[in-house]
Design a protein around this motif. Structure first.
Motif, mmCIF file in Angstrom:
data_model
loop_
_atom_site.group_PDB
_atom_site.id
_atom_site.type_symbol
_atom_site.label_atom_id
_atom_site.label_comp_id
_atom_site.label_asym_id
_atom_site.label_seq_id
_atom_site.Cartn_x
_atom_site.Cartn_y
_atom_site.Cartn_z
ATOM 1 N N SER A 131 51.444 32.755 36.724
ATOM 2 C CA SER A 131 51.643 34.191 36.517
ATOM 3 C C SER A 131 50.667 34.757 35.477
ATOM 4 C CB SER A 131 53.089 34.486 36.124
ATOM 5 O OG SER A 131 53.379 33.871 34.887
ATOM 6 N N ALA A 132 50.169 33.887 34.591
ATOM 7 C CA ALA A 132 49.203 34.356 33.595
ATOM 8 C C ALA A 132 47.904 34.826 34.252
ATOM 9 C CB ALA A 132 48.894 33.248 32.594
ATOM 10 N N ARG A 133 47.682 34.394 35.488
ATOM 11 C CA ARG A 133 46.428 34.773 36.149
ATOM 12 C C ARG A 133 46.612 35.849 37.220
ATOM 13 N NH1 ARG A 133 42.880 29.904 37.869
ATOM 14 N NH2 ARG A 133 41.492 31.679 38.256
ATOM 15 N N TRP A 134 47.823 36.399 37.284
ATOM 16 C CA TRP A 134 48.064 37.437 38.302
ATOM 17 C C TRP A 134 47.222 38.695 38.088
ATOM 18 C CZ3 TRP A 134 54.181 37.015 38.673
ATOM 19 C CH2 TRP A 134 54.492 35.883 39.458
ATOM 20 N N ASP A 135 47.062 39.110 36.836
ATOM 21 C CA ASP A 135 46.230 40.305 36.577
ATOM 22 C C ASP A 135 44.826 40.110 37.147
ATOM 23 O OD1 ASP A 135 48.261 41.668 35.352
ATOM 24 O OD2 ASP A 135 47.342 41.729 33.357
ATOM 25 N N GLU A 136 44.286 38.927 36.892
ATOM 26 C CA GLU A 136 42.944 38.599 37.365
ATOM 27 C C GLU A 136 42.889 38.605 38.896
ATOM 28 O OE1 GLU A 136 40.433 34.496 37.161
ATOM 29 O OE2 GLU A 136 41.792 34.913 35.473
ATOM 30 N N TRP A 137 43.952 38.054 39.504
ATOM 31 C CA TRP A 137 44.020 38.013 40.975
ATOM 32 C C TRP A 137 44.022 39.437 41.543
ATOM 33 C CZ3 TRP A 137 47.152 39.713 44.965
ATOM 34 C CH2 TRP A 137 47.017 39.066 46.200
ATOM 35 N N ASN A 138 44.757 40.318 40.891
ATOM 36 C CA ASN A 138 44.830 41.698 41.384
ATOM 37 C C ASN A 138 43.517 42.455 41.172
ATOM 38 O OD1 ASN A 138 47.641 42.386 42.486
ATOM 39 N ND2 ASN A 138 48.099 41.195 40.641
ATOM 40 N N LYS A 139 42.858 42.178 40.081
ATOM 41 C CA LYS A 139 41.518 42.753 39.876
ATOM 42 C C LYS A 139 40.573 42.251 40.969
ATOM 43 C CE LYS A 139 38.036 43.530 36.245
ATOM 44 N NZ LYS A 139 37.573 44.672 37.040
ATOM 45 N N GLY A 140 40.725 40.979 41.319
ATOM 46 C CA GLY A 140 39.934 40.410 42.417
ATOM 47 C C GLY A 140 40.218 41.126 43.738
ATOM 48 N N LEU A 141 41.487 41.446 43.967
ATOM 49 C CA LEU A 141 41.855 42.158 45.199
ATOM 50 C C LEU A 141 41.211 43.553 45.219
ATOM 51 C CD1 LEU A 141 43.400 42.675 47.807
ATOM 52 C CD2 LEU A 141 45.488 43.022 46.460
ATOM 53 N N GLN A 142 41.252 44.232 44.060
ATOM 54 C CA GLN A 142 40.614 45.555 43.987
ATOM 55 C C GLN A 142 39.139 45.464 44.386
ATOM 56 O OE1 GLN A 142 39.441 47.081 40.156
ATOM 57 N NE2 GLN A 142 40.040 49.188 40.640
ATOM 58 N N GLU A 143 38.443 44.462 43.829
ATOM 59 C CA GLU A 143 37.014 44.317 44.102
ATOM 60 C C GLU A 143 36.745 43.915 45.556
ATOM 61 O OE1 GLU A 143 36.026 43.126 39.461
ATOM 62 O OE2 GLU A 143 36.004 41.554 40.995
ATOM 63 N N TYR A 144 37.617 43.049 46.078
ATOM 64 C CA TYR A 144 37.456 42.576 47.461
ATOM 65 C C TYR A 144 37.585 43.744 48.441
ATOM 66 C CZ TYR A 144 38.299 39.903 51.728
ATOM 67 O OH TYR A 144 38.219 39.398 53.003
ATOM 68 N N LEU A 145 38.576 44.599 48.213
ATOM 69 C CA LEU A 145 38.791 45.736 49.111
ATOM 70 C C LEU A 145 37.594 46.695 49.072
ATOM 71 C CD1 LEU A 145 42.563 46.567 48.422
ATOM 72 C CD2 LEU A 145 41.589 45.593 50.523
ATOM 73 N N LEU A 146 37.037 46.879 47.893
ATOM 74 C CA LEU A 146 35.888 47.766 47.775
ATOM 75 C C LEU A 146 34.664 47.184 48.488
ATOM 76 C CD1 LEU A 146 34.622 50.355 46.621
ATOM 77 C CD2 LEU A 146 34.074 49.075 44.547
#
Lengths: 478, 478
Positions: free
Chosen positions: B416-431
């Motif tokens: 769970s400590a890396r969830w923020d990073e995962w979500n930032k990754g999702l933002q970048e992937y979608l873009l």
């Protein structure tokens, strides 16, 4: 999805499918608008009938054509500042670059709130603002923000002054041991009172300082008022000087007031909403000598630089004061590492990119072009001044320091109780017979005619026309 | 006079002598701008290189052609809200009527300061504002003014609240016996804190009220906080409810909060900057039940009604409160016998006629057109919501009440400590892979993806595209 209830041109399709329709619609509309403006001189400076369509929110679209018709009607019901006889206020005809830039600004609808939402315009605003800070000689730490109008610029300057000098940002005013007070000349703009009211200082916190016969603050009176306030147990924190008073365009002694504020450790704000433009003229910028002592400056290119409304800014000698004494963070915004989000250091959050029309006007007219516009309006003002001086019954409200002349007739053949009426008659006569419109402000308890020579199409003939109008009214009423 | 130093098209000649040149210049510029917007979809929602011309104030004009080139470069360096994948914020693509109206507004450069300086637009603003007051059921005495952005609308509402409830207009806050305090939910917009700071109440005067799991103010907590404040010797004067919270688009219980403020004799302000648009939809306006109890309302058509920035207003149930507790007179302005000068009852003085683009958008799209736009965005939001609900690792921040979905991945296969990073990754992937841009606000101390379905060209396929993007990122990172 249901059948579309609004016209095909309601939005520009991002895949280009309605491009032809959009181009037609916009071209037609703009052709009609340009026709209205480029025929301004055939009409009066003021609108005739004021015709307002009576359905503010129709259920269904009225369609492209009727929208254009209604827009034309509304423009013809508006004041006509492009007319060279529209000379009553500090409201000029706009630069062409303003029109194009405001169209462009709307088209991308970016948001000055944050760098993320306006990456180009946020950078552009800081670049332009810092350049203007240099023109005012505010030094290397200076910066500022654009505001939607000069009242907001004054309000933000005084908010920073209050927070910096009285530490009211976090805990507010209520716990201060003494009543805070600020000083401005008695002819300072009413936005200073409004700002004091909004800031919770109260309208009565603005101490009006007497002026001399040229509407300039008397510095000895300022010094006396500061001492008196301290003796009365009040808390002086700020002095506001004006460079370009509203009615007569005079300039307070900026240098001397700056020395007093330094001695007394008071915040020094200069409201140069009108007069700030003088930094664009090599011939006239020394009229602002001393302005570099200011802690903050209000400057409105929407006035003497002809940029369409609104174009205004507040500048600070030290950006740290703005940030430390004003910034309210917004956690929902992306933080840019290099650049501050302008919405966090502005009164406003979401904000129109007023910077684009300012920047575009600078690019299109150039510093020297603005210099010429300013110098020309001085020449014409001097010409009118020379003509008025030799008319026996005309009295000037002050010696003009800018492109503003405030005068009234005091005809000896009429009792002085009727002079206000006579001057109102002159205002009407000039409008009806010469298509010249001056304002009629109250100043020192009397009515004065006021003209602001703020139109690039005013020329020597216009001044002769004004002079003729005044002299023929005098003959007519004699 | 000297030889003219600026281009022939710098101003529209009021006698028509440069009409052809002006038409050519403006047509060329507008053609280029329209081409940029109508090809939005071929680019990314975000700009690539950000290219800023490096001469903010050139000495000489750069000329018509280069100005157009530079404007195009700046537009391409801006965010691209017409792209149907630009969905991060409450910032829509603009109505076409906004573009035309902003051009028209700039062309006559009238001033909302006074009736004399904007005879048509001052009337139009009052006509539209009163109609909107009726839509909110504020009663016959209601009125308001347009403001350049919602932060100013909230500021003005709270200024009137403070002056009305605490009588601070003339004498200020300093002499009050107790510290004034106001209440807003902990997720209320930061402009409330900013307003409290500006108003001299201090940032600490805003008491944050806890919210439930759907970001709605808990009314029992509000009642407890009011009692506690009174017991602590403080002076409660106002409650702010939100209709459309910034991050999740939730609505406080407007009816219940209204009852509490009536009982406690507190000013009731509703920040409906976003949600106010719901009065335009017969299907959804009951979500605002209770808003008619408000003493003041902020409403921003610049958001869900697609009007270009800025388009915002503050409405008051009783215009007398606005006038008596806020008005600062301006003696230099002509007083109209029938109509109040809007500059005297507004935070701003000189003001852009934002009314024209609002009015023109209403005329061009119609009430039913806006209803359709709102209803459509609800349908698409529901569709996306249905798709997200069945994805195992996706968590919603709240139940969507508007066209905003705030969600995050909490994939079990990652600590769970890396969830923020995962979500930032999702933002970048979608873009990068789907040209979809969501924002990534911090909410309850975590990073969430947030989408505002606010573009008329988003359709079912766009929602499928979003869904595909998310599921393929999940597969890729599993």
């Amino acid at each position: 999805m249901d059948q579309q209830k609004f016209p095909a041109n309601a939005f520009i399709n991002p895949s280009g499918t309605n491009k032809e329709g959009i181009e037609n619609f916009i071209s037609k509309a703009l052709h009609r608008i340009i026709s209205v403006i480029s025929s301004s001189e055939t009409r009066s400076p003021l609108p005739g009938e004021i015709d307002i369509p009576n359905q503010p929110i129709p259920e269904e679209s009225i369609g492209d054509e009727q929208l254009i018709d209604h827009l034309e009607t509304l423009l013809l019901s508006s004041i006509n500042p492009s007319h060279p006889g529209w000379l009553p206020h500090m409201d000029p005809p706009p630069t062409t670059a303003s029109l194009i830039a405001d169209f462009a600004t709307a088209s991308v609808n970016n948001n000055m709130l944050s760098v993320e939402m306006s990456p180009a315009f946020s950078r552009l605003e800081q670049q332009v603002v810092r350049k203007i800070c240099q023109m005012f000689n505010l030094g290397q730490k200076a910066s500022g923000v654009l505001c939607s109008g000069g009242s907001l610029a004054n309000l933000q300057a005084l908010a920073v002054a209050r927070n910096k000098k009285l530490s009211t940002k976090e805990g507010g005013i209520q716990e201060l041991p003494k009543k805070p007070i600020l000083f401005a000349s008695k002819v300072a703009h009413t936005s200073i009172q409004k700002a004091a009211m909004i800031l919770g200082l109260g309208q009565d916190s603005v101490q009006p300082i007497p002026v001399d016969s040229d509407s300039q603050m008397i510095t000895e009176e300022l010094e006396a008022a500061i001492n008196q306030a301290k003796n009365d147990g009040k808390l002086p924190f700020c002095v506001v000087a004006t460079a370009g008073t509203t009615t007569t365009g005079n300039i307070d002694p900026l240098e001397d007031i700056g020395s007093i504020t330094q001695q007394e450790n008071l915040w020094y704000h200069v409201d140069a909403a009108y007069g700030g433009a003088l930094v664009f003229s090599n011939s006239h910028h020394d009229k602002l000598a001393g302005i570099s002592k200011a802690d903050s400056i209000t400057f409105n290119p929407q006035k003497w630089l002809y940029v369409a409304k609104t174009s205004a800014m507040v500048l600070f000698k030290d950006q740290d004061h703005l940030v430390n004494s004003f910034k309210v963070g917004a956690p929902y915004m992306e933080q840019d590492e290099e650049r501050i989000n302008l919405g966090e250091i502005s009164l406003q959050g979401t904000r129109h990119a007023d910077i684009l029309k300012l920047w575009a006007s600078f690019q299109h007219i150039g510093r020297k072009g603005f210099q010429q516009l300013i110098d020309q309006s001085y020449q014409l003002t001097n010409l009118l001044h020379d003509k008025l001086k030799v008319i026996d019954c005309i009295q000037l409200a002050s010696t003009p320091k800018m492109n503003i002349i405030c005068f009234r007739g005091q005809p000896k053949w009429i009792t002085s109780a009727r002079w206000d009426e006579w001057n109102k008659g002159l205002q009407e006569y000039l409008l009806e017979n010469h298509k010249i419109f001056f304002s009629l402000p109250t100043y020192n308890d009397s009515k004065w005619l006021r003209t602001v020579i703020l139109n690039p199409f005013v020329n020597k003939q216009s001044i002769n026309n004004i002079n003729q109008g005044i002299t023929s009214y005098i003959r007519k009423t004699q």
